[in-house]
Design an enzyme around this catalytic site. Structure first.
Site, PDB file in Angstrom:
ATOM      1  CG  MET A 137     -35.442 -13.884 -19.428  1.00 21.48           C
ATOM      2  SD  MET A 137     -35.122 -12.137 -19.746  1.00 21.48           S
ATOM      3  CE  MET A 137     -36.562 -11.369 -19.005  1.00 21.48           C
ATOM      4  CG  HIS A 138     -39.784 -14.065 -22.261  1.00 20.82           C
ATOM      5  ND1 HIS A 138     -39.935 -12.944 -21.468  1.00 20.82           N
ATOM      6  CD2 HIS A 138     -38.787 -13.769 -23.142  1.00 20.82           C
ATOM      7  CE1 HIS A 138     -39.086 -12.013 -21.866  1.00 20.82           C
ATOM      8  NE2 HIS A 138     -38.366 -12.491 -22.862  1.00 20.82           N
ATOM      9  CG  ASP A 152     -31.695 -15.136 -21.247  1.00 21.98           C
ATOM     10  OD1 ASP A 152     -32.290 -14.047 -21.088  1.00 21.98           O
ATOM     11  OD2 ASP A 152     -31.971 -15.924 -22.170  1.00 21.98           O
TER      12      ASP A 152
END
Length: 483
Positions: free
Chosen positions: A77-78, A233
């Site tokens: 992520m991110h 995830d």
């Protein structure tokens, strides 16, 4: 058949799932991380695609992909993947574990006083929004060319389908999403001088976002299968083990420790560094506490004490002398996230005497990790979440430690096996749901097999309660010395 792809930080994993939900093939291609400066962490999106292509071809060499109906994508992520008007990558992607933008976090919270209410989270360097503000402030020529911003897994989707799309769970980690409304926040985007035009379309995890482009399907020797939203995830990993409905929760014992609880509505507690995100399942949200050093403390302690391995450490802990007196261990070897949000937190042994040796230190480490995990679980439960069951993932064959965690938390922990497949399994399961009716979701997202239920022992719960209080007091007293 169904495919799940997980774009991790260290590799791309592809799995093939049959109609019975069984994994019949799996392949992983490694990735590397570039760290050109202190605190930086980057990857080349082209390497993601090349690794995915290799993994898919290896999967096809193991088993025919000609009957694949759907494909789901999960991923780290991110990360900020910046594209120009021609959808070409402008610079290496800035990853979730990049720490360069702490100053930008404060600037964004100053710009949008309601940011925590909108996003449900504290602004942290790992999230996407402060990364874009950093690019604007330090790489103005790059920022001026930014036309689209994608999360890592959604760049793979673009290459597969030509579509610009994301799912709710991954989008929630950008700090641009109004998490309660499951929609982009114009106010948060404007704080980064961006608009909705720069964002992908939003979908639920089991929504169809497109089909494989003909040339991709041909290269992978498969039909133009449906590609679904997938998930970040953690959310995809939860779906993989059957965490899809309110009242379910899981405690994952990896390098870090994650407690993940599903809710049917938006809840938040950002002041305690609890993450509040949309789940990858329609109409569901989740809260998450993160302990930065869980199993990694056991690895460290095994080396420190001269014990051969983590199993040897756990075996030694069981021989600790009860008459030697307690030792407390603060497991903050990498700082701490939930509930302290303190990157300066340090690891500490407290209470050592001549009577303490490797076995007593081993037990103290297991207990200290347990106390910190329980702290994170408690602040999640303070958000009015009452899990009906908590699934325990990880911990290997360490029955002793798993029971200790139940005794420290005072909660039943159901140890289930099969969760090691990871987020790729959840991505494949979401594709399975997409091809069927949404009403079939409960039957398609069943929990993993139960190996053992660890019920708390009332006597041990009573023993650990005052030890936890002292653990908290030690940190409180030492905190001023840790900066």
């Amino acid at each position: 058949m169904y495919i799940g792809i997980d774009l991790g930080t260290s590799g791309v994993k592809a799995i093939l799932l049959n109609e019975q939900g069984e994994v019949v093939a799996s392949h992983t291609e490694k990735l590397t991380v570039s760290r050109p400066h202190p605190l930086w962490s980057e990857q080349d999106p082209e390497q993601w695609w090349l690794a995915t292509d290799t993994a898919m071809k290896a999967l096809g060499a193991h088993d025919s992909l000609r009957h694949v109906k759907g494909l789901g994508i999960a991923g780290q992520m991110h990360g900020a993947t910046l594209l120009d008007k021609s959808l070409q990558v402008l610079r290496p992607a800035i990853l979730w574990n990049d720490g360069r933008c702490a100053e930008e976090c404060q600037l964004l919270e100053d710009k949008v006083s309601a940011s925590r209410q909108i996003t449900g989270n504290l602004m942290m360097p790992g999230f996407t929004a402060p990364k874009l503000l950093w690019v604007q402030r330090h790489e103005a020529a790059v920022f001026s060319q930014v036309d689209k911003v994608l999360l890592p897994k959604d760049y793979l989707r673009l290459r597969m389908t030509g579509e610009l799309a994301s799912d709710m769970s991954d989008a929630a980690g950008t700090m641009w999403l109004d998490v309660a409304r499951r929609d982009w926040s114009d106010e948060m985007l404007a704080a980064c001088d961006l608009s909705r035009d720069a964002m992908p379309a939003l979908f639920e995890g089991s929504d169809v976002t497109g089909q494989l482009r003909p040339e991709v399907a041909q290269a992978w020797n498969m039909p133009p299968a449906l590609v679904v939203g997938g998930g970040g995830d953690n959310a995809a990993g939860a779906v993989g083990i059957g965490m899809a409905d309110a009242g379910q929760a899981m405690l994952s014992l990896g390098t870090s420790g994650v407690y993940f609880a599903v809710s049917e509505g938006f809840l938040s507690k950002p002041e305690s560094a609890v993450h509040s995100f949309c789940h990858a399942c329609r109409g569901r949200w989740h809260l998450m506490s993160v302990m930065l050093s869980a199993a990694s403390c056991l690895d460290w302690a095994a080396k420190l004490t001269g014990l051969a391995s983590v199993p040897a450490l756990i075996a030694a802990a069981q021989t600790a002398d009860e008459s030697a007196g307690p030792v407390w261990f603060l497991p903050y070897l990498s700082g701490e996230r939930t509930p302290h949000n303190n990157p300066q937190a340090k690891g500490v042994f407290f209470g050592l005497t001549h009577q303490h040796g490797p076995a007593e230190l081993a037990r103290a480490v297991l207990e200290g990790v347990g106390y910190a995990l329980a702290d994170g679980m408690d602040v999640v439960h303070a958000c009015a979440i009452k899990p009906e069951a908590i699934t325990l993932i990880g911990g290997g064959r360490a029955r002793y430690w798993r029971q200790m965690l139940a005794d420290i938390s005072g909660l039943q922990l159901d140890y289930r096996t099969g969760g090691d497949v990871g987020p790729a399994l959840g991505a494949a399961r979401l594709a399975h749901v997409a091809v069927h009716d949404e009403a079939d979701r409960p039957g398609l997202l069943k929990p993993l097999p139960l190996e053992q239920a660890h019920r708390p022992d009332d006597r041990r719960v009573a023993h650990y309660a005052p030890q936890r209080e002292i653990f908290a007091r030690i940190f409180s007293k030492l905190k001023p010395l840790m900066s």
